[in-house]
Design a protein around this motif. Structure first.
Motif, PDB file in Angstrom:
ATOM      1  N   SER A 142      35.847  28.441  44.444  1.00  0.00           N
ATOM      2  CA  SER A 142      34.930  29.028  45.417  1.00  0.00           C
ATOM      3  C   SER A 142      35.163  30.531  45.532  1.00  0.00           C
ATOM      4  O   SER A 142      36.279  30.983  45.751  1.00  0.00           O
ATOM      5  N   GLY A 143      34.103  31.310  45.336  1.00  0.00           N
ATOM      6  CA  GLY A 143      34.207  32.762  45.432  1.00  0.00           C
ATOM      7  C   GLY A 143      34.494  33.457  44.121  1.00  0.00           C
ATOM      8  O   GLY A 143      34.571  34.697  44.067  1.00  0.00           O
ATOM      9  N   SER A 144      34.653  32.708  43.034  1.00  0.00           N
ATOM     10  CA  SER A 144      34.969  33.295  41.724  1.00  0.00           C
ATOM     11  C   SER A 144      33.788  34.076  41.151  1.00  0.00           C
ATOM     12  O   SER A 144      32.629  33.873  41.535  1.00  0.00           O
ATOM     13  N   VAL A 145      34.130  34.959  40.207  1.00  0.00           N
ATOM     14  CA  VAL A 145      33.120  35.608  39.372  1.00  0.00           C
ATOM     15  C   VAL A 145      33.221  34.957  37.992  1.00  0.00           C
ATOM     16  O   VAL A 145      34.291  34.959  37.373  1.00  0.00           O
ATOM     17  N   PHE A 146      32.129  34.389  37.517  1.00  0.00           N
ATOM     18  CA  PHE A 146      32.115  33.746  36.196  1.00  0.00           C
ATOM     19  C   PHE A 146      31.405  34.654  35.207  1.00  0.00           C
ATOM     20  O   PHE A 146      30.290  35.115  35.457  1.00  0.00           O
ATOM     21  N   VAL A 147      32.064  34.914  34.072  1.00  0.00           N
ATOM     22  CA  VAL A 147      31.482  35.752  33.025  1.00  0.00           C
ATOM     23  C   VAL A 147      31.157  34.868  31.834  1.00  0.00           C
ATOM     24  O   VAL A 147      32.056  34.273  31.216  1.00  0.00           O
ATOM     25  N   ALA A 148      29.883  34.782  31.494  1.00  0.00           N
ATOM     26  CA  ALA A 148      29.427  33.908  30.413  1.00  0.00           C
ATOM     27  C   ALA A 148      29.420  34.672  29.089  1.00  0.00           C
ATOM     28  O   ALA A 148      28.403  35.225  28.673  1.00  0.00           O
ATOM     29  N   LEU A 149      30.573  34.709  28.441  1.00  0.00           N
ATOM     30  CA  LEU A 149      30.680  35.398  27.161  1.00  0.00           C
ATOM     31  C   LEU A 149      30.178  34.503  26.036  1.00  0.00           C
ATOM     32  O   LEU A 149      30.279  33.280  26.096  1.00  0.00           O
ATOM     33  N   LYS A 150      29.664  35.136  24.991  1.00  0.00           N
ATOM     34  CA  LYS A 150      29.166  34.416  23.827  1.00  0.00           C
ATOM     35  C   LYS A 150      30.003  34.793  22.628  1.00  0.00           C
ATOM     36  O   LYS A 150      30.191  35.964  22.319  1.00  0.00           O
ATOM     37  N   GLY A 151      30.550  33.776  21.952  1.00  0.00           N
ATOM     38  CA  GLY A 151      31.359  34.014  20.768  1.00  0.00           C
ATOM     39  C   GLY A 151      30.774  33.330  19.555  1.00  0.00           C
ATOM     40  O   GLY A 151      29.654  32.782  19.589  1.00  0.00           O
ATOM     41  N   GLU A 152      31.553  33.344  18.476  1.00  0.00           N
ATOM     42  CA  GLU A 152      31.081  32.758  17.226  1.00  0.00           C
ATOM     43  C   GLU A 152      30.925  31.252  17.337  1.00  0.00           C
ATOM     44  O   GLU A 152      30.026  30.650  16.739  1.00  0.00           O
ATOM     45  N   HIS A 153      31.805  30.614  18.120  1.00  0.00           N
ATOM     46  CA  HIS A 153      31.802  29.163  18.210  1.00  0.00           C
ATOM     47  C   HIS A 153      31.530  28.640  19.621  1.00  0.00           C
ATOM     48  O   HIS A 153      31.720  27.453  19.883  1.00  0.00           O
ATOM     49  N   PHE A 154      31.131  29.525  20.540  1.00  0.00           N
ATOM     50  CA  PHE A 154      30.854  29.064  21.901  1.00  0.00           C
ATOM     51  C   PHE A 154      29.829  29.994  22.555  1.00  0.00           C
ATOM     52  O   PHE A 154      29.615  31.123  22.104  1.00  0.00           O
ATOM     53  N   ASP A 155      29.229  29.514  23.629  1.00  0.00           N
ATOM     54  CA  ASP A 155      28.273  30.310  24.391  1.00  0.00           C
ATOM     55  C   ASP A 155      28.435  29.975  25.864  1.00  0.00           C
ATOM     56  O   ASP A 155      28.032  28.901  26.331  1.00  0.00           O
ATOM     57  N   GLY A 156      29.040  30.881  26.611  1.00  0.00           N
ATOM     58  CA  GLY A 156      29.292  30.669  28.028  1.00  0.00           C
ATOM     59  C   GLY A 156      28.027  30.502  28.842  1.00  0.00           C
ATOM     60  O   GLY A 156      28.066  29.943  29.959  1.00  0.00           O
ATOM     61  N   ASN A 157      26.896  30.958  28.291  1.00  0.00           N
ATOM     62  CA  ASN A 157      25.637  30.819  29.021  1.00  0.00           C
ATOM     63  C   ASN A 157      25.246  29.345  29.211  1.00  0.00           C
ATOM     64  O   ASN A 157      24.468  29.021  30.100  1.00  0.00           O
ATOM     65  N   GLY A 197      31.113  26.722  42.659  1.00  0.00           N
ATOM     66  CA  GLY A 197      31.333  27.677  43.734  1.00  0.00           C
ATOM     67  C   GLY A 197      31.395  29.134  43.335  1.00  0.00           C
ATOM     68  O   GLY A 197      31.824  29.975  44.130  1.00  0.00           O
ATOM     69  N   ALA A 198      30.962  29.448  42.112  1.00  0.00           N
ATOM     70  CA  ALA A 198      30.980  30.852  41.673  1.00  0.00           C
ATOM     71  C   ALA A 198      30.122  31.702  42.600  1.00  0.00           C
ATOM     72  O   ALA A 198      28.967  31.375  42.869  1.00  0.00           O
ATOM     73  N   ALA A 199      30.722  32.801  43.081  1.00  0.00           N
ATOM     74  CA  ALA A 199      29.985  33.687  43.988  1.00  0.00           C
ATOM     75  C   ALA A 199      29.040  34.604  43.219  1.00  0.00           C
ATOM     76  O   ALA A 199      28.034  35.080  43.768  1.00  0.00           O
ATOM     77  N   TYR A 200      29.377  34.854  41.957  1.00  0.00           N
ATOM     78  CA  TYR A 200      28.543  35.750  41.155  1.00  0.00           C
ATOM     79  C   TYR A 200      28.715  35.365  39.696  1.00  0.00           C
ATOM     80  O   TYR A 200      29.809  34.983  39.251  1.00  0.00           O
ATOM     81  N   VAL A 201      27.635  35.447  38.930  1.00  0.00           N
ATOM     82  CA  VAL A 201      27.664  35.114  37.507  1.00  0.00           C
ATOM     83  C   VAL A 201      27.192  36.302  36.691  1.00  0.00           C
ATOM     84  O   VAL A 201      26.142  36.899  36.999  1.00  0.00           O
ATOM     85  N   ILE A 202      27.975  36.669  35.710  1.00  0.00           N
ATOM     86  CA  ILE A 202      27.600  37.714  34.760  1.00  0.00           C
ATOM     87  C   ILE A 202      27.232  37.008  33.454  1.00  0.00           C
ATOM     88  O   ILE A 202      28.063  36.339  32.849  1.00  0.00           O
ATOM     89  N   SER A 203      25.987  37.152  33.021  1.00  0.00           N
ATOM     90  CA  SER A 203      25.531  36.438  31.832  1.00  0.00           C
ATOM     91  C   SER A 203      24.598  37.325  31.018  1.00  0.00           C
ATOM     92  O   SER A 203      24.292  38.451  31.396  1.00  0.00           O
ATOM     93  N   GLY A 204      24.134  36.790  29.907  1.00  0.00           N
ATOM     94  CA  GLY A 204      23.215  37.530  29.058  1.00  0.00           C
ATOM     95  C   GLY A 204      23.922  38.291  27.955  1.00  0.00           C
ATOM     96  O   GLY A 204      25.140  38.232  27.788  1.00  0.00           O
ATOM     97  N   ASP A 205      23.143  39.052  27.191  1.00  0.00           N
ATOM     98  CA  ASP A 205      23.665  39.773  26.028  1.00  0.00           C
ATOM     99  C   ASP A 205      24.646  40.884  26.405  1.00  0.00           C
ATOM    100  O   ASP A 205      25.468  41.281  25.578  1.00  0.00           O
ATOM    101  N   GLU A 206      24.571  41.391  27.623  1.00  0.00           N
ATOM    102  CA  GLU A 206      25.434  42.496  28.041  1.00  0.00           C
ATOM    103  C   GLU A 206      26.630  42.021  28.868  1.00  0.00           C
ATOM    104  O   GLU A 206      27.248  42.812  29.584  1.00  0.00           O
TER     105      GLU A 206
END
Length: 425
Positions: free
Chosen positions: A24-39, A49-58
């Motif tokens: 609860s309250g975490s910031v989740f960053v959806a990184l994309k790699g060669e073998h995974f995609d956090g998105n 409970g993520a308070a904020y999500v950073i996603s997309g190509d940037e």
């Protein structure tokens, strides 16, 4: 982007790239790699409970921007450590010394790249009084990218050797990239720690000084020497804190480390401790009590053999230093037989065959009782020793013909997974 909505008034922030670790309250960053995609796990993170999500190509760029903003909000010294060899051991020793006086944060494990450094910075809390950030590099510009995020106040390059030559292109490319740390401190002010016994570091640092501001080499009676250098045009200054590795007042044999090359790492940690006003008795106790882990300069005694496990990583410079140290510290009374179990060195590009042949030549000169090599790179040499394709093949061979009564040097690049052979020794 203005990240004040996330960091203002916060004593700490929890940032993760693993949706399973979201609280609860975490910031989740959806990184994309060669073998995974956090998105693919954004909704899972929000549900957790993520308070904020950073996603997309940037996402990676935004993670780095957030880390830079958080670091700017922390009014504490940040010591950046890089180098071909010894940076992790120096980091750990310096942290042990500084912890005698301060609440210290230091990079965990080897989180020292473009993702690891931002995550390390974001793990610093406002309760910490000083931070040590390790920085790795395998391509030109890597260190510049990292210092522009970490904004260090102090810096040390442990040494510069022949590693990641495939990425850097040449040894000169290694030097230029490591020296980006010097460039940042000289431009922005701060303290540089450097080994006065290392002519290459002296040359790299002296070359970057503005005209009329050359470093004068001197003989020092003490381990530490501090000198302020102010640049007239900018009004900014750097402090040069020099140490002499060959005059370290704590012998490697007084510690839990093995290998004479660790004298430089010890001296560097002491220099950092002295600069931050740690007390000498406390520094000595901290270094002598430090116990290495992760197969870095570890002395392991089993029921059958004595092992010098230094297998976390390897490059031509560290491999040669390890062989020399192992050879100079022979104890025939303890173990009459000497063995080398060495894995291949990776990311050397066109220099691979030459550098592996150099290692083979060193082994031939030493007339070791037993040499076992792992990696196809050694098949390109004139090695008269058994060469195994991988660690699994070596393990099978040792099950059939185990070693007993040897002192063994175990070393190789991380990708060889040399530690898997330890249960068989």
């Amino acid at each position: 982007m203005d990240w004040s909505f996330l960091i203002a008034g916060k004593k700490s922030i929890h940032v993760t790239t693993d949706s399973r670790k979201v609280t609860s309250g975490s910031v989740f960053v959806a990184l994309k790699g060669e073998h995974f995609d956090g998105n693919d796990f954004v909704e899972q993170a929000r549900s957790a409970g993520a308070a904020y999500v950073i996603s997309g190509d940037e996402a990676l760029t935004q993670l780095q921007d957030l880390a830079r903003a958080w670091r700017r909000s922390l009014q504490i010294p940040v010591i950046a450590i890089t180098g071909t060899n010894g940076k992790t051991t120096t980091k750990e020793l310096a942290a042990a010394v500084l912890k005698t006086k301060y609440n210290v944060f230091c990079t965990e494990g080897n989180l020292n790249n473009q993702i690891g450094v931002p995550l390390s910075l974001l793990s610093i809390t406002r309760a910490h009084e000083i931070a040590i950030i390790e920085m790795g590099a395998s391509h030109p510009g890597d260190i510049k990218e990292l210092v522009d995020i970490a904004l260090p106040t102090d810096a040390i390059i442990t040494n510069v050797g022949r590693a990641h030559l495939q990425g850097f292109g040449s040894f000169e490319g290694v030097q230029r990239t490591k020296a980006e740390l010097y460039d940042y401190i000289i431009e922005n002010g701060g303290t540089i720690f450097y080994n006065a016994d290392n002519p290459l570091l002296f040359k790299m640092l002296n070359k970057r000084m503005p005209k009329g501001r050359k470093i004068k080499r001197q003989k020092f009676n003490k381990l530490y020497w501090y000198n302020d250098v102010i640049f007239p045009k900018t009004g900014k200054g750097i402090g040069l804190f020099r140490y002499r590795g060959t005059q370290c007042p704590i012998a490697v044999s007084d510690t839990h480390l093995v290998g004479d090359y660790n004298a430089e790492n010890i001296a560097a940690a002491l220099a950092i401790g002295m600069c931050f006003f740690c007390l000498w008795p406390d520094c000595r106790e901290a270094i002598c009590s430090y116990v290495p882990t992760n197969n870095r300069s570890q002395l392991i005694r089993t029921a059958h053999n004595t092992i010098v496990a230094d297998s976390y990583n390897a490059n031509p410079t560290s491999m040669q230093a390890a062989i020399n140290a192992f050879d100079s510290n022979k104890s025939k009374a303890e173990c009459p037989k000497q063995a080398y179990i060495l894995g291949a060195m990776r990311e050397l590009g066109e220099y691979s065959r030459l550098e592996h042949q150099n290692i083979v030549n060193m082994l031939l000169e030493r007339k070791a009782d037993k040499v076992l090599l792992v990696g196809e790179e050694y098949k390109e040499t004139t090695a008269p020793y058994p060469v195994y394709d991988n660690i699994e093949a070596l393990c099978e061979a040792l099950k059939k013909a185990p070693l007993e009564g040897y002192k063994i040097l175990l070393k190789g690049s991380r990708s060889n997974k040399m530690e898997q052979v330890l249960p068989l020794l």
